[in-house]
Design an enzyme around this catalytic site. Structure first.
Site, PDB file in Angstrom:
ATOM      1  N   VAL A  23      63.298  62.642 -52.292  1.00 42.78           N
ATOM      2  CA  VAL A  23      62.763  63.990 -52.091  1.00 42.78           C
ATOM      3  C   VAL A  23      62.193  64.549 -53.396  1.00 42.78           C
ATOM      4  O   VAL A  23      61.080  65.082 -53.423  1.00 42.78           O
ATOM      5  CB  VAL A  23      63.868  64.925 -51.516  1.00 42.78           C
ATOM      6  CG1 VAL A  23      63.418  66.371 -51.524  1.00 42.78           C
ATOM      7  CG2 VAL A  23      64.230  64.490 -50.103  1.00 42.78           C
ATOM      8  N   THR A  77      69.515  68.250 -48.919  1.00 47.03           N
ATOM      9  CA  THR A  77      70.107  68.675 -47.653  1.00 47.03           C
ATOM     10  C   THR A  77      71.547  69.083 -47.906  1.00 47.03           C
ATOM     11  O   THR A  77      72.366  68.267 -48.323  1.00 47.03           O
ATOM     12  CB  THR A  77      70.056  67.509 -46.643  1.00 47.03           C
ATOM     13  OG1 THR A  77      68.689  67.156 -46.474  1.00 47.03           O
ATOM     14  CG2 THR A  77      70.664  67.902 -45.311  1.00 47.03           C
ATOM     15  N   GLU A  92      63.603  70.272 -46.954  1.00 44.00           N
ATOM     16  CA  GLU A  92      62.461  69.369 -46.883  1.00 44.00           C
ATOM     17  C   GLU A  92      62.565  68.557 -45.594  1.00 44.00           C
ATOM     18  O   GLU A  92      63.646  68.120 -45.226  1.00 44.00           O
ATOM     19  CB  GLU A  92      62.517  68.448 -48.123  1.00 44.00           C
ATOM     20  CG  GLU A  92      61.324  67.593 -48.302  1.00 44.00           C
ATOM     21  CD  GLU A  92      60.036  68.375 -48.098  1.00 44.00           C
ATOM     22  OE1 GLU A  92      59.789  69.319 -48.844  1.00 44.00           O
ATOM     23  OE2 GLU A  92      59.277  68.026 -47.168  1.00 44.00           O
ATOM     24  N   GLU A 105      60.685  59.128 -44.525  1.00 46.83           N
ATOM     25  CA  GLU A 105      60.314  58.001 -45.370  1.00 46.83           C
ATOM     26  C   GLU A 105      59.160  57.261 -44.699  1.00 46.83           C
ATOM     27  O   GLU A 105      59.111  57.139 -43.479  1.00 46.83           O
ATOM     28  CB  GLU A 105      61.502  57.066 -45.561  1.00 46.83           C
ATOM     29  CG  GLU A 105      62.581  57.725 -46.364  1.00 46.83           C
ATOM     30  CD  GLU A 105      63.698  56.774 -46.744  1.00 46.83           C
ATOM     31  OE1 GLU A 105      63.512  55.551 -46.681  1.00 46.83           O
ATOM     32  OE2 GLU A 105      64.768  57.284 -47.104  1.00 46.83           O
ATOM     33  N   ASN A 159      67.902  67.814 -38.067  1.00 49.20           N
ATOM     34  CA  ASN A 159      68.235  66.388 -38.102  1.00 49.20           C
ATOM     35  C   ASN A 159      69.216  66.029 -36.993  1.00 49.20           C
ATOM     36  O   ASN A 159      69.091  64.976 -36.361  1.00 49.20           O
ATOM     37  CB  ASN A 159      68.806  66.001 -39.474  1.00 49.20           C
ATOM     38  CG  ASN A 159      67.694  65.658 -40.454  1.00 49.20           C
ATOM     39  OD1 ASN A 159      66.516  65.800 -40.134  1.00 49.20           O
ATOM     40  ND2 ASN A 159      68.051  65.205 -41.645  1.00 49.20           N
ATOM     41  N   LEU A 207      61.646  59.818 -28.756  1.00 50.02           N
ATOM     42  CA  LEU A 207      62.254  59.381 -27.499  1.00 50.02           C
ATOM     43  C   LEU A 207      62.129  57.870 -27.377  1.00 50.02           C
ATOM     44  O   LEU A 207      62.127  57.340 -26.270  1.00 50.02           O
ATOM     45  CB  LEU A 207      61.544  60.043 -26.312  1.00 50.02           C
ATOM     46  CG  LEU A 207      62.031  61.412 -25.847  1.00 50.02           C
ATOM     47  CD1 LEU A 207      61.311  61.831 -24.574  1.00 50.02           C
ATOM     48  CD2 LEU A 207      63.544  61.446 -25.616  1.00 50.02           C
ATOM     49  N   GLY A 209      66.142  52.138 -28.803  1.00 50.91           N
ATOM     50  CA  GLY A 209      66.166  51.009 -29.740  1.00 50.91           C
ATOM     51  C   GLY A 209      67.572  50.583 -30.064  1.00 50.91           C
ATOM     52  O   GLY A 209      68.452  50.571 -29.187  1.00 50.91           O
ATOM     53  N   CYS A 213      69.513  59.617 -43.942  1.00 50.84           N
ATOM     54  CA  CYS A 213      69.624  61.027 -43.532  1.00 50.84           C
ATOM     55  C   CYS A 213      70.405  61.238 -42.243  1.00 50.84           C
ATOM     56  O   CYS A 213      71.451  61.889 -42.261  1.00 50.84           O
ATOM     57  CB  CYS A 213      68.235  61.628 -43.403  1.00 50.84           C
ATOM     58  SG  CYS A 213      67.313  61.507 -44.932  1.00 50.84           S
TER      59      CYS A 213
HETATM   60  C1  UGA Z   1      64.525  61.955 -41.035  1.00 49.75           C
HETATM   61  C2  UGA Z   1      63.789  63.114 -40.347  1.00 49.75           C
HETATM   62  O1  UGA Z   1      62.891  62.607 -39.366  1.00 49.75           O
HETATM   63  C3  UGA Z   1      62.997  63.951 -41.372  1.00 49.75           C
HETATM   64  O2  UGA Z   1      62.414  65.073 -40.723  1.00 49.75           O
HETATM   65  C4  UGA Z   1      63.962  64.442 -42.444  1.00 49.75           C
HETATM   66  O3  UGA Z   1      63.301  65.178 -43.457  1.00 49.75           O
HETATM   67  C5  UGA Z   1      64.646  63.251 -43.101  1.00 49.75           C
HETATM   68  O4  UGA Z   1      65.362  62.507 -42.075  1.00 49.75           O
HETATM   69  C6  UGA Z   1      65.604  63.775 -44.134  1.00 49.75           C
HETATM   70  O5  UGA Z   1      66.523  64.519 -43.779  1.00 49.75           O
HETATM   71  O6  UGA Z   1      65.377  63.555 -45.338  1.00 49.75           O
HETATM   72  P1  UGA Z   1      63.833  59.511 -41.913  1.00 49.75           P
HETATM   73  O7  UGA Z   1      65.295  59.308 -42.168  1.00 49.75           O
HETATM   74  O8  UGA Z   1      62.858  59.133 -42.944  1.00 49.75           O
HETATM   75  O9  UGA Z   1      63.549  61.074 -41.587  1.00 49.75           O
HETATM   76  O10 UGA Z   1      63.473  58.664 -40.636  1.00 49.75           O
HETATM   77  P2  UGA Z   1      63.047  58.925 -39.113  1.00 49.75           P
HETATM   78  O11 UGA Z   1      61.622  58.610 -38.953  1.00 49.75           O
HETATM   79  O12 UGA Z   1      63.501  60.228 -38.641  1.00 49.75           O
HETATM   80  O13 UGA Z   1      63.915  57.775 -38.399  1.00 49.75           O
HETATM   81  C7  UGA Z   1      65.333  57.771 -38.477  1.00 49.75           C
HETATM   82  C8  UGA Z   1      65.897  56.647 -37.634  1.00 49.75           C
HETATM   83  O14 UGA Z   1      65.735  56.928 -36.243  1.00 49.75           O
HETATM   84  C9  UGA Z   1      65.258  55.284 -37.883  1.00 49.75           C
HETATM   85  O15 UGA Z   1      66.267  54.301 -37.909  1.00 49.75           O
HETATM   86  C10 UGA Z   1      64.343  55.110 -36.683  1.00 49.75           C
HETATM   87  O16 UGA Z   1      64.107  53.757 -36.362  1.00 49.75           O
HETATM   88  C11 UGA Z   1      65.153  55.800 -35.602  1.00 49.75           C
HETATM   89  N1  UGA Z   1      64.331  56.319 -34.472  1.00 49.75           N
HETATM   90  C12 UGA Z   1      63.406  57.285 -34.679  1.00 49.75           C
HETATM   91  C13 UGA Z   1      64.552  55.822 -33.194  1.00 49.75           C
HETATM   92  O17 UGA Z   1      65.421  54.933 -32.986  1.00 49.75           O
HETATM   93  N2  UGA Z   1      63.802  56.323 -32.154  1.00 49.75           N
HETATM   94  C14 UGA Z   1      62.875  57.281 -32.338  1.00 49.75           C
HETATM   95  O18 UGA Z   1      62.235  57.699 -31.337  1.00 49.75           O
HETATM   96  C15 UGA Z   1      62.660  57.773 -33.629  1.00 49.75           C
END
Ligand code: UGA
Length: 468
Positions: free
Chosen positions: A11, A120, A150, A154, A227, A269, A272, A279
């Site tokens: 961040v 956070t 924030e 990633e 989150n 949605l 997986g 996070c």
């Molecule tokens: C997440 C949040 O999306 C951000 O908004 C937030 O700022 C960040 O945490 C944080 O608190 O710093 P991030 O951890 O980078 O971001 O990743 P995501 O894209 O949210 O994915 C998180 C996990 O959920 C991954 O393992 C991804 O594969 C999984 N996921 C995501 C699913 O299994 N299904 C989905 O539909 C979306």
């Protein structure tokens, strides 16, 4: 404006580089001298689109690196705290880094400053920061504490920062709110987007960004609740996927049906192998702990976490039921990162699944476009690493898809099948259409959809794929 950002993790580094791109003078402070040397030498410690460009553009000019927190505070009008808040054994956020930075800042406040929590943190943290600074004898009129959570992800961190859905600033008086409004003015007025050298706007974003000014407690809750809600959405659809498997329904069709309701929306949605990363797992746990502390028993969050763990176990059971026994089986694994587009393996469900399979006696050959180096540091004695998806598939009894990389959704299926000992694919990310896989000669298992079995002779094999 002169800004200090304390902590050059994900961040802090992205925020520092982006603030510089908005036109501010930024000092990025860290006490890790080796990390500072890396940054000064032009290396980029994380895999993040546009970050190398921004660092090149501003390094040594509007963006400088320092281990002198005192000096950086003196020189700045706003000090953003972006240090880590790792989980304690009880699942709470460990705020000791935040506290020690706050204490150090207090000794340097000489005229009005706004101290902004960017990490956070649980509700009440801004109050604690204020108390710590006052305890050290700082004049109460010479500073304010704000919360500015924030929401960057990633892999898309830079564009999430520069093209946010919203900017949340939690301030308890107008003077402090005004300073934060000024910092984000290039984004809220849209001036940044008019510049010829601004980072290109991604699809599905609207500009300019709205700024929401709330109380600091509300801002702190907004971050944790966002989150936790997103994690809940993922666990919800994973639970629905399990029901789809039981009754023979197709989770993709169900997702489409649910997601087209504008009150629900289609994003987050995707079923997986469960959510991972630095996070969601930590923040859901921390939010659960905060709720308990505040006297609310937020049991819904226990269930979100339980479904998430089950999802990995269900996947391992799927591998077992496809292969009957696991000891000695050669498994190709595509994906190590916790999601596509990053080299981060923290709390990666892919890695947790590989650990379970290793315990069951499988031999694993893995490939990931970005996360191999990091995984090698942890698993070089137990996992073999390959240079491509096809090499990972070579001689495999089954191939697992564990991370939603674009590259894995566009494989040459004929070539892939030719590499494998048995054409069995177990897809934890639903990257392919089961019918296409069956027509291409694979036995294909995915999440929330019926298994598909090879139904055509090799000559009739097609090579089209579908990205979920
Ligand atoms: C997440 C949040 O999306 C951000 O908004 C937030 O700022 C960040 O945490 C944080 O608190 O710093 P991030 O951890 O980078 O971001 O990743 P995501 O894209 O949210 O994915 C998180 C996990 O959920 C991954 O393992 C991804 O594969 C999984 N996921 C995501 C699913 O299994 N299904 C989905 O539909 C979306």
């Amino acid at each position: 404006m002169q800004i200090a950002v304390v902590g050059s993790g994900y961040v802090g580094l992205v925020a520092g580089a982006c603030f510089a791109d908005l036109g501010h003078e930024v000092i990025l402070v860290d006490n890790d001298i080796r990390k500072l040397a890396t940054l000064k030498n032009g290396q980029v410690p994380i895999h993040e689109k546009f970050l190398p460009e921004l660092l090149n553009r501003h390094r040594g000019k509007r963006l400088t690196f320092s281990d002198d927190l005192h000096g950086a505070v003196r020189a700045s009008a706003a000090i953003f705290i972006a240090v880590g808040t790792p989980p304690t054994e009880r699942g709470e956020a460990d705020l000791s880094y935040v506290e020690s930075v706050a204490r150090e800042i207090s000794g340097a406040v000489d005229n009005y400053k706004v101290i902004v929590e960017k990490s956070t943190v649980p509700v009440y943290t801004s109050e604690w920061i204020r108390k710590i600074i006052l305890r050290n004898g700082t004049d109460p009129n010479s500073f304010d504490v704000a919360s500015n959570p924030e929401f960057l992800r990633e892999g898309t961190a830079v564009t999430d920062f520069l093209f946010p859905d919203r900017i949340v600033v939690g301030c308890d008086n107008e003077r402090c709110a005004d300073l934060l409004r000024q910092i984000y003015q290039p984004l809220t007025s849209g001036d940044y987007y008019q510049r010829a050298d601004s980072i290109p706007q991604p699809d599905r974003t609207s500009i300019p960004a709205p700024i929401l000014v709330t109380s600091s407690k509300s801002a702190e809750l907004i971050k944790h609740a966002s989150n936790a809600f997103l994690a809940m959405k993922i666990s919800f659809i994973n639970a629905v996927a399990s029901m789809c498997e039981s009754v023979g329904a197709d989770v993709n069709q169900v997702c489409h049906g649910i997601g087209t309701d504008s009150r629900i929306g289609p994003r987050f949605l995707n079923p997986g192998i469960g959510y991972g990363g630095s996070c969601f797992p930590k923040d859901v746990m921390a939010f659960r702990a905060v709720a308990r502390e505040c006297g609310y028993d937020f049991r819904l969050l226990d269930e979100v976490m339980r479904i998430n763990e089950d999802q990995r176990d269900r996947f391992v059971r799927k591998v077992r039921s496809a292969l009957w026994t696991l000891r000695g089986k050669n498994i190709g694994a595509l994906g190590l990162a916790f999601k596509g587009g990053t080299d981060d393996i923290r709390e990666s469900p892919a890695i947790l699944i590989l650990h379970s399979l290793l315990q069951e006696g499988c031999k694993i050959t893995a490939y990931d476009p970005a996360a191999m180096e990091r995984t090698q540091e942890l698993m070089s004695s137990t996992v073999k690493f390959s240079d491509s998806a096809y090499e990972a598939a070579h001689g495999a009894d089954a191939l697992l898809i564990l991370t939603e990389w674009e590259e894995f959704a566009n494989l040459d299926l004929n070539r892939l099948r030719g590499e494998m000992k048995y054409p069995i694919v177990i897809d934890g990310r639903n990257l392919y259409d089961p019918e296409v896989m069956a027509a291409s000669g694979f036995t294909y298992y995915s999440v929330g959809r019926a298994a598909a079995h090879a139904d055509a002779p090799p000559a009739a094999m097609k090579n089209s794929t579908k990205k979920a």
